[in-house]
Enzyme design. Structure first.
Site, PDB file in Angstrom:
ATOM      1  N   ASP A 159     -28.809 -32.683  76.331  1.00 15.02           N
ATOM      2  CA  ASP A 159     -27.362 -32.900  76.284  1.00 15.02           C
ATOM      3  C   ASP A 159     -26.705 -32.428  77.576  1.00 15.02           C
ATOM      4  O   ASP A 159     -25.803 -33.078  78.106  1.00 15.02           O
ATOM      5  CB  ASP A 159     -26.768 -32.155  75.087  1.00 15.02           C
ATOM      6  N   HIS A 187     -26.895 -29.600  68.252  1.00 13.27           N
ATOM      7  CA  HIS A 187     -27.400 -30.799  68.927  1.00 13.27           C
ATOM      8  C   HIS A 187     -27.142 -31.980  67.988  1.00 13.27           C
ATOM      9  O   HIS A 187     -28.001 -32.395  67.217  1.00 13.27           O
ATOM     10  CB  HIS A 187     -28.891 -30.650  69.236  1.00 13.27           C
TER      11      HIS A 187
END
Length: 327
Positions: A159, A187
Site C-alpha cells: 500500500d 490493509h
C-alpha cells in the site's frame, strides 16, 4: 562467510511465492553476503507444482542459496526458521463476505502460529502477507504464546509503494523523490495513505500538489482500491508487486532506517497515538539497530483521525469475528 539464515515461506508454488523465492535466494533481500536456506510450505495438492519451483531454484545456481527444503509439513518448514513469510491462504470466493474469508483462513493461521511457536528459532520474525493479513497475524500470534508480540507484522508495504507511485505520477517526479509515506489502519479499502506527512523532494506533499480535493478523493481511493483494479485488469490478484513489497519490507527490517520511515501493521498495544490495542494496525515505523519503533510526534488532523478511526472499527469487527480463537 556468514552463517545461513533459514527463511520459511508458505504458499511457495503460488503466484506471489513464485515471484518472491528467487529474490530471496539471489542476495537482493537479505544482503549480498548473507547465505540463506529456503524452507517452503505448500498444501498437498500443490506439492508437485512446488517440486517444479524447486527445480528452477536449483537451476539458477545461486551462490548464496545453501539448501532448499520443500514440504507440506509445517513442522519441517518452520523448524529453526529465523524468518517466516506467511503468503499462503484461502482466497475470497464468489459471494463471500470479508468475515467469511477470515473464518476460512483462521484454521490455517492457528496451525501455523502453533508450529512457529513450537519449532521456529528463538529469533524468529514473522511477516503475514495472506489476506486479511492484519487479522491473520492476530490469529497466528495468539496461537504462539512463546513468541514476543514485536516479532509479528502484517504487510502494508505494498500500500505504501502504491501511494508513492501515485504521488510521483501526479507530481511528475520519480518515486525516489517521495518519502515519509505512512499507511495507517487495516490493509483494506479503509486504510489511510497519509499524504499529510509525506514529502516530495523534501517538501510537504500538500505544498507540491496543491489540490486537496484530489488528495482526499482520487488519491486515497486509488490506493485503497488498487488491488481490485489490478484484478479487474489482469484477472488475477497482485503478485509481482506484492513480492516486491515483501523484499522492500525485509530490507527495511534488516538495516537501520535513515531519514525516512516505512509502514507495517504491528500489534497496537502501547502505541504513542492512543489507538486501541489488541489488534494489528499499520503505523509509520523506523528500524533502530536490532529493533523497530513507531514514529512518534506526528500531529494527526481531524481528517486523519476520522479516517483511521473507521479503519480501526473495521479491525475491531474482524477481531470479534474470530474472538473464540483468541486466548
Amino acid at each position: 562467510m556468514k552463517e545461513p539464515i533459514r527463511v520459511a515461506i508458505t504458499g511457495g508454488a503460488g503466484q506471489i511465492g513464485y515471484s518472491l523465492l528467487f529474490r530471496l535466494a539471489n542476495g537482493e533481500t537479505f544482503g549480498v553476503d548473507q547465505p540463506v536456506i529456503l524452507q517452503i510450505l505448500e498444501i498437498p495438492q500443490a506439492v508437485e507444482a512446488l517440486r517444479g519451483v524447486v527445480m528452477e531454484l536449483r537451476d539458477c545456481a545461486y551462490p548464496l542459496l545453501q539448501d532448499i527444503i520443500a514440504s507440506d509439513d509445517e513442522k519441517v518448514v518452520f523448524n529453526d526458521a529465523n524468518w517466516a513469510i506467511l503468503v499462503g491462504g484461502k482466497p475470497r470466493g464468489p459471494g463471500m463476505e470479508r468475515a467469511d474469508v477470515i473464518r476460512d483462513n483462521a484454521p490455517i493461521f492457528v496451525a501455523q502460529g502453533k508450529a512457529i511457536n513450537d519449532y521456529a528459532a528463538d529469533d524468529i520474525r514473522v511477516l503475514v502477507v495472506a489476506n486479511p493479513c492484519n487479522t491473520n497475524a492476530l490469529i497466528a500470534m495468539n496461537s504462539a504464546p512463546d513468541v514476543p508480540a514485536d516479532r509479528w507484522m502484517a504487510m502494508t508495504r505494498l500500500d505504501q509503494n502504491r501511494a508513492v507511485a501515485q504521488l510521483a505520477d501526479k507530481a511528475g517526479v520519480q518515486p525516489a523523490a517521495v518519502s515519509h509515506m505512512a499507511i495507517w489502519g487495516n490493509h483494506s479499502p479503509t486504510m489511510l495513505p497519509d499524504f499529510e506527512h509525506a514529502q516530495i523532494g523534501g517538501q510537504p506533499v500538500t505544498s507540491v500538489i496543491d489540490d486537496r480535493a484530489w488528495l482526499e478523493g482520487d488519491f486515497v481511493e486509488k490506493v485503497q482500491q488498487r488491488g481490485k483494479e489490478v484484478i479487474d485488469a489482469r484477472g488475477k490478484s497482485s503478485a509481482a508487486s506484492a513480492a516486491n513489497a515483501v523484499v522492500d519490507h525485509i530490507r527495511s527490517m534488516v538495516q537501520p532506517t535513515e531519514g525516512t520511515w516505512f509502514s507495517a501493521a504491528i500489534y497496537a498495544d502501547g502505541n504513542p497515538y492512543g489507538l486501541p490495542g489488541g489488534l494489528f494496525s499499520s503505523f509509520p515505523l523506523r528500524m533502530m539497530g536490532s529493533g523497530y519503533e513507531v514514529v512518534s510526534g506526528l500531529e494527526l488532523s481531524d481528517y486523519a483521525r476520522r479516517k483511521i478511526g473507521t479503519s480501526i472499527e473495521e479491525l475491531q469487527e474482524e477481531r470479534e469475528a474470530v474472538a473464540d480463537l483468541l486466548k
